[in-house]
Design an enzyme around this catalytic site. Structure first.
Site, PDB file in Angstrom:
ATOM      1  N   ASN A  86     120.186  76.036  24.761  1.00 56.06           N
ATOM      2  CA  ASN A  86     120.056  75.550  23.455  1.00 56.06           C
ATOM      3  C   ASN A  86     121.491  75.249  22.977  1.00 56.06           C
ATOM      4  O   ASN A  86     122.451  76.270  23.277  1.00 56.06           O
ATOM      5  CB  ASN A  86     119.449  76.584  22.517  1.00 56.06           C
ATOM      6  CG  ASN A  86     118.163  76.873  22.890  1.00 56.06           C
ATOM      7  OD1 ASN A  86     117.469  76.043  23.616  1.00 56.06           O
ATOM      8  ND2 ASN A  86     117.565  78.097  22.957  1.00 56.06           N
ATOM      9  N   GLY A  92     118.730  75.476  18.113  1.00 59.86           N
ATOM     10  CA  GLY A  92     118.102  76.689  18.376  1.00 59.86           C
ATOM     11  C   GLY A  92     118.841  77.569  19.147  1.00 59.86           C
ATOM     12  O   GLY A  92     118.374  78.779  19.300  1.00 59.86           O
ATOM     13  N   GLN A  93     120.128  77.447  19.097  1.00 57.54           N
ATOM     14  CA  GLN A  93     121.157  78.572  19.669  1.00 57.54           C
ATOM     15  C   GLN A  93     121.270  79.753  18.674  1.00 57.54           C
ATOM     16  O   GLN A  93     121.499  79.620  17.611  1.00 57.54           O
ATOM     17  CB  GLN A  93     122.330  77.957  19.978  1.00 57.54           C
ATOM     18  CG  GLN A  93     123.167  78.888  20.803  1.00 57.54           C
ATOM     19  CD  GLN A  93     124.422  78.155  21.301  1.00 57.54           C
ATOM     20  OE1 GLN A  93     125.107  77.039  21.019  1.00 57.54           O
ATOM     21  NE2 GLN A  93     125.573  78.990  22.007  1.00 57.54           N
ATOM     22  N   HIS A  99     125.021  79.824  27.268  1.00 54.78           N
ATOM     23  CA  HIS A  99     124.217  80.240  28.328  1.00 54.78           C
ATOM     24  C   HIS A  99     122.978  79.276  28.780  1.00 54.78           C
ATOM     25  O   HIS A  99     122.416  78.611  27.864  1.00 54.78           O
ATOM     26  CB  HIS A  99     123.616  81.765  27.811  1.00 54.78           C
ATOM     27  CG  HIS A  99     122.905  81.466  26.493  1.00 54.78           C
ATOM     28  ND1 HIS A  99     123.618  81.492  25.183  1.00 54.78           N
ATOM     29  CD2 HIS A  99     121.490  81.537  26.149  1.00 54.78           C
ATOM     30  CE1 HIS A  99     122.676  81.536  24.256  1.00 54.78           C
ATOM     31  NE2 HIS A  99     121.320  81.714  24.737  1.00 54.78           N
ATOM     32  N   LEU A 100     122.688  79.432  30.030  1.00 58.79           N
ATOM     33  CA  LEU A 100     121.531  78.730  30.645  1.00 58.79           C
ATOM     34  C   LEU A 100     120.534  79.632  30.707  1.00 58.79           C
ATOM     35  O   LEU A 100     120.739  80.688  31.446  1.00 58.79           O
ATOM     36  CB  LEU A 100     122.074  78.061  31.822  1.00 58.79           C
ATOM     37  CG  LEU A 100     121.228  77.129  32.428  1.00 58.79           C
ATOM     38  CD1 LEU A 100     122.009  76.176  33.326  1.00 58.79           C
ATOM     39  CD2 LEU A 100     120.300  77.772  33.602  1.00 58.79           C
ATOM     40  N   HIS A 101     119.352  79.418  30.360  1.00 61.14           N
ATOM     41  CA  HIS A 101     118.166  80.046  30.395  1.00 61.14           C
ATOM     42  C   HIS A 101     117.403  79.294  31.855  1.00 61.14           C
ATOM     43  O   HIS A 101     117.160  78.185  32.094  1.00 61.14           O
ATOM     44  CB  HIS A 101     117.101  79.804  29.553  1.00 61.14           C
ATOM     45  CG  HIS A 101     117.519  80.341  28.064  1.00 61.14           C
ATOM     46  ND1 HIS A 101     117.237  81.411  27.769  1.00 61.14           N
ATOM     47  CD2 HIS A 101     118.352  79.988  27.087  1.00 61.14           C
ATOM     48  CE1 HIS A 101     117.641  81.640  26.402  1.00 61.14           C
ATOM     49  NE2 HIS A 101     118.352  80.632  26.099  1.00 61.14           N
TER      50      HIS A 101
END
Length: 108
Positions: A86, A92-93, A99-101
């Site tokens: 995001n 939507g961050q 960061h990577l989900h």
């Protein structure tokens, strides 16, 4: 950045369920998982979002992408998984540290 929650995790000020760590990146389980496996992969250096990356970050970003399937497989996601980054408030961050989900459901 002293008030960033992810920077605090990197420094060890806040505990995290770490699953991978080296000199440049850290991966840990999300405390509000959106899937049975939900891991966050972050750079240790504070980068606010993808909007704040440059060509100088290519090696770090490539490393993060290359680590993603390794971490996913280690957590039972060898059949597949979803990734998301995001970016920015409109994207939507919620935590303003890149960061990577890595999300998925382990398959038998």
């Amino acid at each position: 950045m002293t008030d960033c929650i992810f920077c605090k995790i990197v420094r060890g000020d806040i505990p995290a369920n770490k699953v991978y760590e080296d000199d440049e990146v850290l991966a840990f389980k999300d405390i509000r998982p959106a899937a049975p496996v939900h891991i966050l992969l972050i750079p240790k250096r504070h980068i606010e979002s993808m909007l704040n990356t440059s060509r100088e970050d290519e090696a770090l970003l490539g490393k993060m992408l290359a680590l993603t399937p390794v971490i996913a497989r280690e957590h039972g996601l060898g059949a597949g998984y979803k990734t998301a980054i995001n970016t920015g408030l409109a994207g939507g961050q919620e935590v303003f540290h890149l960061h990577l989900h890595i999300l998925g459901t382990p398959q038998p």
